[in-house]
Design a protein around this motif. Structure first.
Motif, PDB file in Angstrom:
ATOM      1  N   TYR A   1      55.404  22.835 -42.436  1.00 33.89           N
ATOM      2  CA  TYR A   1      54.766  21.762 -41.441  1.00 33.89           C
ATOM      3  C   TYR A   1      53.628  21.784 -42.231  1.00 33.89           C
ATOM      4  CZ  TYR A   1      58.688  21.880 -38.618  1.00 33.89           C
ATOM      5  OH  TYR A   1      60.624  22.021 -38.339  1.00 33.89           O
ATOM      6  N   VAL A   2      53.256  22.454 -43.018  1.00 34.93           N
ATOM      7  CA  VAL A   2      52.050  22.977 -42.517  1.00 34.93           C
ATOM      8  C   VAL A   2      51.378  22.312 -44.414  1.00 34.93           C
ATOM      9  CG1 VAL A   2      49.561  24.635 -42.398  1.00 34.93           C
ATOM     10  CG2 VAL A   2      52.021  25.112 -40.453  1.00 34.93           C
ATOM     11  N   THR A   3      49.825  22.384 -44.454  1.00 42.96           N
ATOM     12  CA  THR A   3      49.621  21.676 -46.186  1.00 42.96           C
ATOM     13  C   THR A   3      47.865  22.870 -46.320  1.00 42.96           C
ATOM     14  OG1 THR A   3      49.778  20.041 -45.917  1.00 42.96           O
ATOM     15  CG2 THR A   3      48.407  20.270 -46.942  1.00 42.96           C
ATOM     16  N   VAL A   4      49.159  23.721 -47.237  1.00 39.68           N
ATOM     17  CA  VAL A   4      47.852  24.783 -47.304  1.00 39.68           C
ATOM     18  C   VAL A   4      46.879  24.571 -48.605  1.00 39.68           C
ATOM     19  CG1 VAL A   4      49.401  26.426 -48.325  1.00 39.68           C
ATOM     20  CG2 VAL A   4      47.090  27.497 -47.512  1.00 39.68           C
ATOM     21  N   VAL A   5      45.080  24.171 -48.114  1.00 41.43           N
ATOM     22  CA  VAL A   5      44.563  24.046 -49.369  1.00 41.43           C
ATOM     23  C   VAL A   5      44.144  24.592 -49.779  1.00 41.43           C
ATOM     24  CG1 VAL A   5      43.121  22.192 -50.270  1.00 41.43           C
ATOM     25  CG2 VAL A   5      44.293  21.879 -48.383  1.00 41.43           C
ATOM     26  N   THR A   6      43.963  25.476 -50.731  1.00 44.80           N
ATOM     27  CA  THR A   6      42.571  26.962 -51.268  1.00 44.80           C
ATOM     28  C   THR A   6      41.536  26.631 -52.543  1.00 44.80           C
ATOM     29  OG1 THR A   6      44.373  27.683 -53.146  1.00 44.80           O
ATOM     30  CG2 THR A   6      44.716  28.337 -50.632  1.00 44.80           C
ATOM     31  N   ASP A   7      41.746  25.342 -53.393  1.00 46.15           N
ATOM     32  CA  ASP A   7      41.241  25.075 -54.119  1.00 46.15           C
ATOM     33  C   ASP A   7      40.422  23.481 -54.410  1.00 46.15           C
ATOM     34  OD1 ASP A   7      40.456  24.885 -56.750  1.00 46.15           O
ATOM     35  OD2 ASP A   7      42.150  24.926 -57.954  1.00 46.15           O
ATOM     36  N   PRO A   8      38.764  24.235 -53.727  1.00 50.69           N
ATOM     37  CA  PRO A   8      38.429  22.526 -53.960  1.00 50.69           C
ATOM     38  C   PRO A   8      39.270  21.963 -54.712  1.00 50.69           C
ATOM     39  CG  PRO A   8      36.838  24.409 -54.037  1.00 50.69           C
ATOM     40  CD  PRO A   8      37.882  24.794 -53.885  1.00 50.69           C
ATOM     41  N   ALA A   9      39.660  21.669 -56.501  1.00 48.44           N
ATOM     42  CA  ALA A   9      39.829  20.905 -57.048  1.00 48.44           C
ATOM     43  C   ALA A   9      40.930  20.285 -56.325  1.00 48.44           C
ATOM     44  CB  ALA A   9      40.249  21.649 -58.540  1.00 48.44           C
ATOM     45  N   ASP A  10      41.849  20.800 -55.547  1.00 50.18           N
ATOM     46  CA  ASP A  10      42.762  19.855 -54.336  1.00 50.18           C
ATOM     47  C   ASP A  10      42.422  18.937 -54.027  1.00 50.18           C
ATOM     48  OD1 ASP A  10      44.297  21.158 -56.466  1.00 50.18           O
ATOM     49  OD2 ASP A  10      44.736  23.273 -55.092  1.00 50.18           O
ATOM     50  N   TYR A  11      41.364  18.669 -53.118  1.00 48.58           N
ATOM     51  CA  TYR A  11      41.062  17.842 -51.572  1.00 48.58           C
ATOM     52  C   TYR A  11      40.855  16.281 -52.737  1.00 48.58           C
ATOM     53  CZ  TYR A  11      38.128  21.847 -50.012  1.00 48.58           C
ATOM     54  OH  TYR A  11      37.827  23.920 -50.119  1.00 48.58           O
ATOM     55  N   ASP A  12      40.449  15.610 -53.377  1.00 49.99           N
ATOM     56  CA  ASP A  12      40.701  14.357 -53.834  1.00 49.99           C
ATOM     57  C   ASP A  12      42.407  14.168 -53.762  1.00 49.99           C
ATOM     58  OD1 ASP A  12      38.019  14.340 -53.740  1.00 49.99           O
ATOM     59  OD2 ASP A  12      37.781  14.090 -56.514  1.00 49.99           O
ATOM     60  N   ALA A  13      42.200  15.294 -54.057  1.00 50.10           N
ATOM     61  CA  ALA A  13      44.418  14.802 -54.602  1.00 50.10           C
ATOM     62  C   ALA A  13      44.926  14.968 -52.946  1.00 50.10           C
ATOM     63  CB  ALA A  13      44.948  16.149 -55.583  1.00 50.10           C
ATOM     64  N   VAL A  14      44.730  16.188 -52.117  1.00 48.70           N
ATOM     65  CA  VAL A  14      45.339  15.388 -50.937  1.00 48.70           C
ATOM     66  C   VAL A  14      44.960  14.414 -50.286  1.00 48.70           C
ATOM     67  CG1 VAL A  14      44.946  16.941 -47.950  1.00 48.70           C
ATOM     68  CG2 VAL A  14      45.337  18.563 -50.704  1.00 48.70           C
ATOM     69  N   ILE A  15      43.745  13.969 -49.766  1.00 49.61           N
ATOM     70  CA  ILE A  15      43.008  12.675 -49.299  1.00 49.61           C
ATOM     71  C   ILE A  15      44.098  11.649 -49.885  1.00 49.61           C
ATOM     72  CG2 ILE A  15      40.960  10.914 -49.153  1.00 49.61           C
ATOM     73  CD1 ILE A  15      41.359  14.259 -47.147  1.00 49.61           C
ATOM     74  N   ALA A  16      44.687  11.708 -51.238  1.00 52.21           N
ATOM     75  CA  ALA A  16      44.796  10.015 -51.877  1.00 52.21           C
ATOM     76  C   ALA A  16      46.589  10.904 -51.105  1.00 52.21           C
ATOM     77  CB  ALA A  16      45.025  10.352 -53.644  1.00 52.21           C
ATOM     78  N   GLU A  17      46.640  11.717 -51.143  1.00 49.07           N
ATOM     79  CA  GLU A  17      48.506  11.780 -51.044  1.00 49.07           C
ATOM     80  C   GLU A  17      48.687  11.317 -49.408  1.00 49.07           C
ATOM     81  OE1 GLU A  17      51.020  12.107 -52.186  1.00 49.07           O
ATOM     82  OE2 GLU A  17      50.186  12.796 -53.830  1.00 49.07           O
ATOM     83  N   LEU A  18      47.601  11.624 -48.512  1.00 47.95           N
ATOM     84  CA  LEU A  18      47.306  11.442 -46.639  1.00 47.95           C
ATOM     85  C   LEU A  18      47.456   9.696 -47.334  1.00 47.95           C
ATOM     86  CD1 LEU A  18      45.295  13.612 -44.795  1.00 47.95           C
ATOM     87  CD2 LEU A  18      47.673  13.621 -45.543  1.00 47.95           C
ATOM     88  N   ASP A  19      46.383   8.975 -47.893  1.00 47.00           N
ATOM     89  CA  ASP A  19      46.318   7.883 -47.608  1.00 47.00           C
ATOM     90  C   ASP A  19      47.242   6.942 -48.259  1.00 47.00           C
ATOM     91  OD1 ASP A  19      43.800   7.774 -46.694  1.00 47.00           O
ATOM     92  OD2 ASP A  19      42.825   7.957 -48.661  1.00 47.00           O
ATOM     93  N   ALA A  20      48.420   7.632 -49.453  1.00 48.26           N
ATOM     94  CA  ALA A  20      50.012   6.701 -50.177  1.00 48.26           C
ATOM     95  C   ALA A  20      50.688   6.823 -48.906  1.00 48.26           C
ATOM     96  CB  ALA A  20      49.584   7.715 -50.491  1.00 48.26           C
ATOM     97  N   ASN A  21      50.938   7.321 -47.752  1.00 48.70           N
ATOM     98  CA  ASN A  21      51.567   8.092 -46.573  1.00 48.70           C
ATOM     99  C   ASN A  21      51.219   8.316 -45.199  1.00 48.70           C
ATOM    100  OD1 ASN A  21      54.148   9.705 -49.046  1.00 48.70           O
ATOM    101  ND2 ASN A  21      52.375  10.679 -49.331  1.00 48.70           N
ATOM    102  N   GLU A  22      50.570   7.112 -45.093  1.00 44.68           N
ATOM    103  CA  GLU A  22      49.830   7.109 -43.582  1.00 44.68           C
ATOM    104  C   GLU A  22      49.618   7.681 -42.893  1.00 44.68           C
ATOM    105  OE1 GLU A  22      53.221   4.759 -42.202  1.00 44.68           O
ATOM    106  OE2 GLU A  22      52.558   2.397 -43.795  1.00 44.68           O
ATOM    107  N   GLY A  23      48.309   9.103 -43.504  1.00 47.38           N
ATOM    108  CA  GLY A  23      48.236  10.238 -43.138  1.00 47.38           C
ATOM    109  C   GLY A  23      49.581  11.521 -42.727  1.00 47.38           C
ATOM    110  N   LYS A  24      50.783  11.168 -43.780  1.00 46.17           N
ATOM    111  CA  LYS A  24      51.266  12.362 -43.405  1.00 46.17           C
ATOM    112  C   LYS A  24      51.424  12.895 -44.951  1.00 46.17           C
ATOM    113  CE  LYS A  24      54.267   9.774 -40.341  1.00 46.17           C
ATOM    114  NZ  LYS A  24      55.784   9.459 -40.309  1.00 46.17           N
ATOM    115  N   SER A  25      51.736  14.381 -45.093  1.00 53.36           N
ATOM    116  CA  SER A  25      51.546  15.399 -46.268  1.00 53.36           C
ATOM    117  C   SER A  25      52.713  15.368 -46.728  1.00 53.36           C
ATOM    118  CB  SER A  25      51.196  16.207 -45.771  1.00 53.36           C
ATOM    119  OG  SER A  25      50.703  17.814 -46.753  1.00 53.36           O
TER     120      SER A  25
END
Length: 538
Positions: free
Chosen positions: A153-177
């Motif tokens: 249920y939770v998205t855990v982000v530990t590396d700044p290098a992953d920030y853009d990929a997380v946002i891209a996935e949220l955009d691709a899935n209407e705000g869902k991870s």
């Protein structure tokens, strides 16, 4: 032992409505938080992260507004609270969990963004014990592990290098991870906290001088996914432990192709060897092939040292690694590029040398900023089936040893200098190791044989080949010295060296037949020195 068992459904997509951001490294934090906020995500933050976001004009809740409890004890206690961990750990599809959340007014946390106090960097700077302890993160790893465990249920982000990929996935899935992202990030989170805890436990063991703690952990951060390992059918990755020791892992690559698995292994061996030679005393060059030296030499200049090292085994040097103990200059660079070389590693390279190396676009040039400390402590880890062998680094240095002359004849001043040189090199040759040397240069190296006499004979044979290649009439081994990494169990290896032309020998001693070997040396007119220290290298 009872096994905890609870069926946890794993939804494919999970909406991200609330995020907790608590980072030490604030690289990209504001942009990431703004991107989340722009997508309707409520932001919660702590301490310095909260201030950074607030100063950037973002709407954000302070963690104390969530917990109803202020940060205390200099920030040591701020997130270790049911309002935080309940929000991270609750199973959204479990009725009992949901009832508990309603009863205690706990809101879910759908995304946790956190990175840890820089413990590894702090202790690498030789900080004192109290400072090291203070930089052990507690709340960060606890939240990271909680979020990673509940990645259903939770998205855990530990590396700044992953920030853009997380946002891209949220955009691709209407705000869902998506679950694929959540699993991948959970793996990264657990690996990070494991490596962090390994660094902490190993540091404390070092501080306590505890060589064999009850549990030993090792960890590292992925630096490179390699095309393959030692062979093309093997997968491989290069991980960095955070140790600041100058060498291949900390070097800057100025040019050339990506290093392979074998390149890294051989380059490490080359630089560790050449670091045995004080750059204020002498120029030194080591040429390595398959983790063994095929030529090592000192000289008045790097060019002279390289030429003498190359003379030892010019055939094996083709496609090898060249390590230097001083700043690479143009004169040495001109000589090195005449032979196909995979890697050059040195403390630095001057502009003229860099320009010369640049003409060979595939040649890797690495600069380290300094030499490795041959006397420094550290861990050496080797895997075996079902376990790890862990030992301290071989930091024995010939200059620190109490040398004993055990034969009737003592070595001359030149012989003693060559004996010390040869023993330095033998420390870095695979066992059984025999090294012939003369005038500050190897003239024959025998490595990795099952018997010491075979190593002595192979080294002599290679010396004859080098003599022929150099167009000399007199064998390079005539008047040389010989070093052995371990004792001579019988006199045969010693006598083989004498037959090759050696006049003096250096070895650890310690055999039950030492007296026989000493007697054979006396009979042959050899001078023998014992070090009392063995340098097996497998």
């Amino acid at each position: 032992m009872a096994i905890v068992s609870k069926a946890v459904p794993i939804p494919e997509l999970v909406s991200v409505k609330r995020a907790l951001l608590s980072v030490f490294d604030k690289t990209g934090l504001v942009d990431f938080a703004r991107a989340l906020s722009d997508r309707g995500v409520e932001l919660v933050s702590t301490g310095g992260s909260y201030k950074t976001l607030k100063d950037a004009g973002l709407e954000v809740l302070d963690i104390s507004e969530v917990t109803g409890f202020p940060e205390i004890m200099d920030g040591r206690v701020k997130t270790l609270h049911p309002m935080v961990h309940g929000g991270l750990l609750s199973i959204r599809d479990d009725q009992d969990h949901q009832a508990a959340m309603r009863e205690h007014d706990i809101a879910g946390i759908d995304l946790f963004c956190g990175n840890l106090y820089p413990f590894e960097d702090v202790v690498a700077s030789n900080a004192d014990y109290a400072t090291g302890i203070e930089n052990i993160d507690i709340g960060g790893p606890a939240m990271t592990r909680a979020a990673a465990k509940n990645h259903a249920y939770v998205t855990v982000v530990t590396d700044p290098a992953d920030y853009d990929a997380v946002i891209a996935e949220l955009d691709a899935n209407e705000g869902k991870s998506p679950i694929a992202l959540r699993k991948k990030l959970a793996l990264k989170a657990f690996a990070r906290t494991a490596a962090y805890d390994a660094a902490v436990s190993n540091w404390i063991a070092e501080q306590l001088d505890e060589a064999t703690p009850a549990h030993r952990a090792v960890g590292g951060a992925l630096a490179e996914v390699m095309r393959y390992g030692e062979n093309p059918h093997q997968t491989a990755g290069f991980y960095k432990t955070g140790e600041k020791r100058p060498g291949v892992a900390t070097a800057s690559q100025l040019q050339g192709k990506t290093l392979s698995y074998n390149n890294i292994n051989d380059t490490d061996a080359a630089f560790e060897l050449v670091s045995e030679f004080d750059p204020d005393r002498t120029s030194a060059v080591a040429i390595i092939k398959h983790a063994n030296p095929c030529g090592v030499a000192e000289g008045a200049s790097l060019k002279q040292a390289y030429e003498n090292a190359l003379r030892c085994d010019p055939v094996s040097a083709f496609g090898g690694i060249v390590a230097l103990n001083q700043v690479l200059d143009a004169e040495a660079a001109e000589e090195i590029v005449k032979v196909f070389t995979e890697v050059i590693i040195a403390p630095d390279a001057d502009d003229a040398a860099r320009e010369i190396i640049a003409s060979k676009k595939n040649l890797r040039l690495l600069v380290t900023g300094g030499l490795a400390n041959a006397r420094a402590s550290g861990l050496f880890v080797k895997s075996v089936a079902g376990g790890l062998l862990v030992q301290s680094r071989d930091n024995g240095v010939i200059d620190d040893l109490d040398l004993k002359i055990v034969t009737r004849r003592a070595p001359s001043e030149q012989e003693l200098a060559d004996l010390k040189f040869a023993f330095r090199v033998a420390k870095h040759v695979k066992s059984n190791a025999i090294v012939y040397a003369r005038d500050g240069a190897t003239v024959g190296v025998g490595a990795g044989q099952m018997s010491r006499v075979d190593s002595a004979r192979i080294a002599a044979r290679k010396a004859l080949d080098a003599t022929e290649a150099a167009g000399l009439s007199e064998p390079l081994t005539k008047g040389c010295v010989v070093a052995s990494d371990a004792f001579f169990p019988f006199a045969d290896g010693l006598l083989s060296a004498a037959e090759a032309g050696a006049t003096a020998v250096i070895q650890p001693g310690g055999s039950m037949r030492d007296d026989d070997v000493i007697a054979a040396a006396d009979e042959a007119g050899l001078a023998m020195v014992m070090t009392g220290m063995r340098h097996f290298r497998h």
